[in-house]
Design a protein around this motif. Structure first.
Motif, PDB file in Angstrom:
ATOM      1  N   ASP A 140      41.555  47.457  29.288  1.00  8.64           N
ATOM      2  CA  ASP A 140      40.245  47.477  29.940  1.00  8.64           C
ATOM      3  C   ASP A 140      39.580  46.108  29.777  1.00  8.64           C
ATOM      4  N   LYS A 141      39.519  45.360  30.911  1.00  6.03           N
ATOM      5  CA  LYS A 141      39.001  43.988  30.827  1.00  6.03           C
ATOM      6  C   LYS A 141      37.533  43.967  30.430  1.00  6.03           C
ATOM      7  N   GLY A 142      36.809  45.032  30.770  1.00  3.69           N
ATOM      8  CA  GLY A 142      35.395  45.097  30.398  1.00  3.69           C
ATOM      9  C   GLY A 142      35.232  45.217  28.891  1.00  3.69           C
ATOM     10  N   LEU A 181      34.681  39.136  41.191  1.00  8.69           N
ATOM     11  CA  LEU A 181      34.655  40.583  40.915  1.00  8.69           C
ATOM     12  C   LEU A 181      36.063  40.987  40.483  1.00  8.69           C
ATOM     13  N   LYS A 182      36.112  41.811  39.438  1.00  6.65           N
ATOM     14  CA  LYS A 182      37.423  42.203  38.901  1.00  6.65           C
ATOM     15  C   LYS A 182      37.474  43.691  38.644  1.00  6.65           C
ATOM     16  N   ALA A 183      38.606  44.291  38.976  1.00 12.24           N
ATOM     17  CA  ALA A 183      38.852  45.663  38.530  1.00 12.24           C
ATOM     18  C   ALA A 183      39.006  45.606  37.016  1.00 12.24           C
ATOM     19  N   GLY A 227      44.613  45.965  37.092  1.00  9.03           N
ATOM     20  CA  GLY A 227      44.947  44.754  37.849  1.00  9.03           C
ATOM     21  C   GLY A 227      46.087  43.980  37.182  1.00  9.03           C
ATOM     22  N   TYR A 228      46.847  43.264  37.961  1.00 11.03           N
ATOM     23  CA  TYR A 228      47.853  42.341  37.437  1.00 11.03           C
ATOM     24  C   TYR A 228      48.193  41.345  38.527  1.00 11.03           C
ATOM     25  N   ASP A 229      48.697  40.177  38.121  1.00 12.60           N
ATOM     26  CA  ASP A 229      49.096  39.136  39.075  1.00 12.60           C
ATOM     27  C   ASP A 229      48.032  38.901  40.155  1.00 12.60           C
ATOM     28  N   GLY A 230      46.769  38.908  39.757  1.00 11.31           N
ATOM     29  CA  GLY A 230      45.689  38.606  40.697  1.00 11.31           C
ATOM     30  C   GLY A 230      45.289  39.789  41.577  1.00 11.31           C
ATOM     31  N   LYS A 231      46.087  40.891  41.529  1.00 15.93           N
ATOM     32  CA  LYS A 231      45.677  42.082  42.296  1.00 15.93           C
ATOM     33  C   LYS A 231      44.546  42.713  41.495  1.00 15.93           C
ATOM     34  N   VAL A 262      31.677  41.916  37.009  1.00 13.84           N
ATOM     35  CA  VAL A 262      31.397  40.679  37.727  1.00 13.84           C
ATOM     36  C   VAL A 262      31.422  39.560  36.701  1.00 13.84           C
ATOM     37  N   GLU A 263      31.905  38.385  37.090  1.00 12.68           N
ATOM     38  CA  GLU A 263      31.805  37.252  36.172  1.00 12.68           C
ATOM     39  C   GLU A 263      31.604  35.949  36.922  1.00 12.68           C
ATOM     40  N   GLU A 264      31.154  34.955  36.176  1.00 11.95           N
ATOM     41  CA  GLU A 264      30.913  33.649  36.788  1.00 11.95           C
ATOM     42  C   GLU A 264      32.233  33.077  37.304  1.00 11.95           C
ATOM     43  N   LEU A 265      32.153  32.303  38.386  1.00 12.85           N
ATOM     44  CA  LEU A 265      33.323  31.573  38.871  1.00 12.85           C
ATOM     45  C   LEU A 265      33.447  30.329  37.990  1.00 12.85           C
ATOM     46  N   VAL A 266      34.460  30.319  37.149  1.00 13.82           N
ATOM     47  CA  VAL A 266      34.636  29.198  36.222  1.00 13.82           C
ATOM     48  C   VAL A 266      35.246  28.018  36.985  1.00 13.82           C
ATOM     49  N   ASP A 267      34.706  26.839  36.748  1.00  9.90           N
ATOM     50  CA  ASP A 267      35.273  25.628  37.343  1.00  9.90           C
ATOM     51  C   ASP A 267      36.460  25.212  36.456  1.00  9.90           C
ATOM     52  N   ALA A 319      42.047  23.404  33.833  1.00 10.93           N
ATOM     53  CA  ALA A 319      43.443  23.761  33.541  1.00 10.93           C
ATOM     54  C   ALA A 319      43.458  25.196  33.043  1.00 10.93           C
ATOM     55  N   GLU A 320      44.541  25.898  33.405  1.00  9.13           N
ATOM     56  CA  GLU A 320      44.748  27.229  32.821  1.00  9.13           C
ATOM     57  C   GLU A 320      45.810  27.071  31.752  1.00  9.13           C
ATOM     58  N   LEU A 321      45.601  27.746  30.627  1.00  7.15           N
ATOM     59  CA  LEU A 321      46.582  27.621  29.566  1.00  7.15           C
ATOM     60  C   LEU A 321      46.812  28.952  28.881  1.00  7.15           C
ATOM     61  N   VAL A 339      38.178  32.283  26.781  1.00  6.63           N
ATOM     62  CA  VAL A 339      39.290  33.230  26.800  1.00  6.63           C
ATOM     63  C   VAL A 339      39.183  34.072  28.057  1.00  6.63           C
ATOM     64  N   ASN A 340      40.248  34.095  28.879  1.00  4.04           N
ATOM     65  CA  ASN A 340      40.224  34.926  30.078  1.00  4.04           C
ATOM     66  C   ASN A 340      40.768  36.313  29.790  1.00  4.04           C
ATOM     67  N   GLU A 341      42.019  36.391  29.368  1.00  9.48           N
ATOM     68  CA  GLU A 341      42.537  37.733  29.084  1.00  9.48           C
ATOM     69  C   GLU A 341      43.699  37.701  28.108  1.00  9.48           C
ATOM     70  N   ILE A 342      44.079  38.903  27.673  1.00  9.15           N
ATOM     71  CA  ILE A 342      45.162  39.017  26.698  1.00  9.15           C
ATOM     72  C   ILE A 342      46.215  39.998  27.217  1.00  9.15           C
TER      73      ILE A 342
HETATM   74  P1  ADP Z   1      45.305  39.333  36.337  1.00 13.08           P
HETATM   75  O1  ADP Z   1      45.121  40.367  35.276  1.00 13.08           O
HETATM   76  O2  ADP Z   1      45.550  39.898  37.679  1.00 13.08           O
HETATM   77  O3  ADP Z   1      46.278  38.254  35.948  1.00 13.08           O
HETATM   78  P2  ADP Z   1      43.168  37.430  35.771  1.00 13.08           P
HETATM   79  O4  ADP Z   1      41.885  37.866  35.187  1.00 13.08           O
HETATM   80  O5  ADP Z   1      44.104  36.717  34.854  1.00 13.08           O
HETATM   81  O6  ADP Z   1      43.872  38.668  36.489  1.00 13.08           O
HETATM   82  O7  ADP Z   1      42.878  36.494  36.999  1.00 13.08           O
HETATM   83  C1  ADP Z   1      43.921  35.974  37.829  1.00 13.08           C
HETATM   84  C2  ADP Z   1      43.593  34.535  38.196  1.00 13.08           C
HETATM   85  O8  ADP Z   1      42.334  34.491  38.883  1.00 13.08           O
HETATM   86  C3  ADP Z   1      43.407  33.621  36.990  1.00 13.08           C
HETATM   87  O9  ADP Z   1      44.640  33.118  36.547  1.00 13.08           O
HETATM   88  C4  ADP Z   1      42.515  32.546  37.578  1.00 13.08           C
HETATM   89  O10 ADP Z   1      43.281  31.623  38.353  1.00 13.08           O
HETATM   90  C5  ADP Z   1      41.620  33.330  38.525  1.00 13.08           C
HETATM   91  N1  ADP Z   1      40.372  33.738  37.830  1.00 13.08           N
HETATM   92  C6  ADP Z   1      40.180  34.861  37.092  1.00 13.08           C
HETATM   93  N2  ADP Z   1      38.929  34.904  36.591  1.00 13.08           N
HETATM   94  C7  ADP Z   1      38.301  33.796  37.012  1.00 13.08           C
HETATM   95  C8  ADP Z   1      36.976  33.259  36.839  1.00 13.08           C
HETATM   96  N3  ADP Z   1      36.044  33.901  36.143  1.00 13.08           N
HETATM   97  N4  ADP Z   1      36.694  32.077  37.425  1.00 13.08           N
HETATM   98  C9  ADP Z   1      37.625  31.407  38.161  1.00 13.08           C
HETATM   99  N5  ADP Z   1      38.866  31.857  38.380  1.00 13.08           N
HETATM  100  C10 ADP Z   1      39.222  33.037  37.812  1.00 13.08           C
END
Ligand code: ADP
Length: 415
Positions: A96-98, A160-162, A166-170, A197-202, A205-207, A281-284
């Motif tokens: 649960d991403k929330g 906006l995110k489920a 979700g996986y692979d951007g779906k 909902v979350e901010e669009l991060v600029d 690099a993704e790591l 941190v985006n996700e785990i």
């Molecule tokens: P998934 O679980 O489908 O992999 P993610 O949360 O990792 O979903 O998001 C997939 C991609 O979407 C990320 O690798 C990134 O490129 C983009 N992304 C996700 N969240 C953000 C955000 N808050 N701001 C900008 N780009 C994002």
């Protein structure tokens, strides 16, 4: 070792287990990539308590190839003494991403600004009755109001995110204004998908950092890698990529904090964004991860072997890279749907290319394998890995800066 799921991660776990002569049994819903490599196969669903119980009865420790599991059933098994690694509490955080965001923010870890849309406003099942339709309209209006409120503080566009599934951007959408936000919220309401909902991060690099942690907390991390995502799908993983030692060091520290907070056991992947020199941190993922396939040939101990060692509470192996640079490029099905197997000779002719094909049925755009190349120079290993991946049919997506050597090959010039 019992493994819930029979995908490519289970396949590579079984390969590592075989080297250590550790017996494996997979719970497979259908004929999956791991089936030929597993010691034994149980047909069944990760959503069925009975099937999970059957797996638990056939092994000493249960681990996972994915997180789409029935957590209630697993917690019942856990309360009866079944050893789950990771535990249901750790898995719950990953599914649960929330709740993941709330947990990390609460612990003071840096995360993108976010809001989980009001409970009760989303998540109703798909329905056709007038009552359900009007409830859905009210719900999506509440959600849109919450998104508009969030955008008032953080600006448009928003993401906006489920929160689940979700996986692979779906399950990840960008809304540039309230009109787009309304469309996404209405669709999510209709489908019963809870949103955040979350901010669009600029993103500069993704790591990703992958950690292996034993039950009592001892842990090791592989070095941070740069990942290139196109439409939410990971296309290449580069060690060290463009990451400075300072950024990589801070990412590794954050990943250790996350793993300790989640009480992870086994391998855990932590995906981060670098923005303005800062990390969030985006996700785990609480299992082996695509961003660490490079460790099979590129590190002293692979993520799969250390996952086995960690969940069996055995000493962890060194995570040191074996070369100054490593590149891993994912293999995808080409648009004509032809399989990569017959193209192996071309790919294997690429010097240093380690090819892994997962035995999956080819479909255009489906992830079918990966190629890893290790060497002294980052540009050269990336080029070689892309040449081998494209030889196997992988289309080069827009958004990937094509290596010069590949340009030559694509134009028929070769090297
Ligand atoms: P998934 O679980 O489908 O992999 P993610 O949360 O990792 O979903 O998001 C997939 C991609 O979407 C990320 O690798 C990134 O490129 C983009 N992304 C996700 N969240 C953000 C955000 N808050 N701001 C900008 N780009 C994002």
């Amino acid at each position: 070792m019992g493994i819930v799921g029979a995908g490519q991660l289970a396949r590579m776990l079984c390969e590592a287990a075989s080297a250590l002569d550790i017996g494996t049994v997979v719970l497979a819903e259908e004929l999956g990539p791991s089936v030929p490599n597993a010691g034994a196969v149980l047909e069944g669903s990760p959503m069925s308590e009975g099937d999970l119980r059957g797996l638990a009865g056939a092994c000493d420790v249960v681990t996972f190839d994915h997180e789409q599991v029935d957590l209630t059933a697993l917690s019942i098994l856990e309360s009866e003494g079944v050893t789950l690694r990771p535990t249901t509490a750790t898995l719950a955080m990953a599914v649960d991403k929330g709740s993941m965001r709330r947990h990390f923010a609460g612990a003071g870890l840096p995360v993108p600004a976010f809001a989980v849309l009001p409970s009760g406003s989303l998540g109703e099942p798909l329905g056709t009755s007038t009552a359900t339709t009007s409830a859905t309209a009210t719900s999506s209006a509440t959600a849109v109001a919450a998104v508009t409120n969030f955008a008032g503080a953080h600006g448009w566009p928003v993401i906006l995110k489920a929160t689940r599934g979700g996986y692979d951007g779906k399950g990840v959408w960008i809304a540039k204004d309230v009109v787009q936000a309304r469309e996404i919220c209405q669709e999510a309401c209709r489908a019963g998908v809870p949103l955040m909902v979350e901010e669009l991060v600029d993103i500069e690099a993704e790591l990703a950092v992958v950690v292996a942690r034993r039950p009592r907390g001892e842990m090791v991390t592989w070095p941070a890698v740069e990942t290139t995502q196109v439409d939410g799908v990971c296309r290449e993983v580069l060690y060290p990529g463009r990451l400075s030692p300072d950024v990589a060091g801070r990412a590794e520290l954050l990943a250790r904090q996350v793993a300790a907070l989640c009480e992870a056991v086994g391998v855990m992947a932590v995906e981060l964004f670098c923005t303005g020199g800062d990390l969030v941190v985006n996700e785990i993922a609480t299992r082996p991860h695509n961003t660490a396939h490079w460790t099979i040939e590129g590190a002293v101990t692979s993520q799969f072997e250390n996952h086995l060692r960690a969940v069996l509470d055995l000493p962890l192996g060194s995570t040191d890279p074996v070369a100054p640079a490593v590149a891993s490029v994912n293999v995808f099905g080409p648009s004509d749907g032809t399989p990569p197997g017959p193209r192996l000779p071309e790919a294997l002719a690429v010097e240093g290319a380690h090819v892994h094909l997962y035995g999956k049925t080819t479909r255009p755009g489906r992830k079918l394998g990966h190629v890893t190349v290790c060497g002294p120079d980052g540009t050269a290993v990336r080029e070689q890995a892309w040449i081998a991946a494209t030889a196997l049919g992988t289309p080069v997506p827009p958004g990937i800066v094509v290596p010069t050597a590949l340009l030559g090959a694509v134009n028929g010039v070769g090297r």
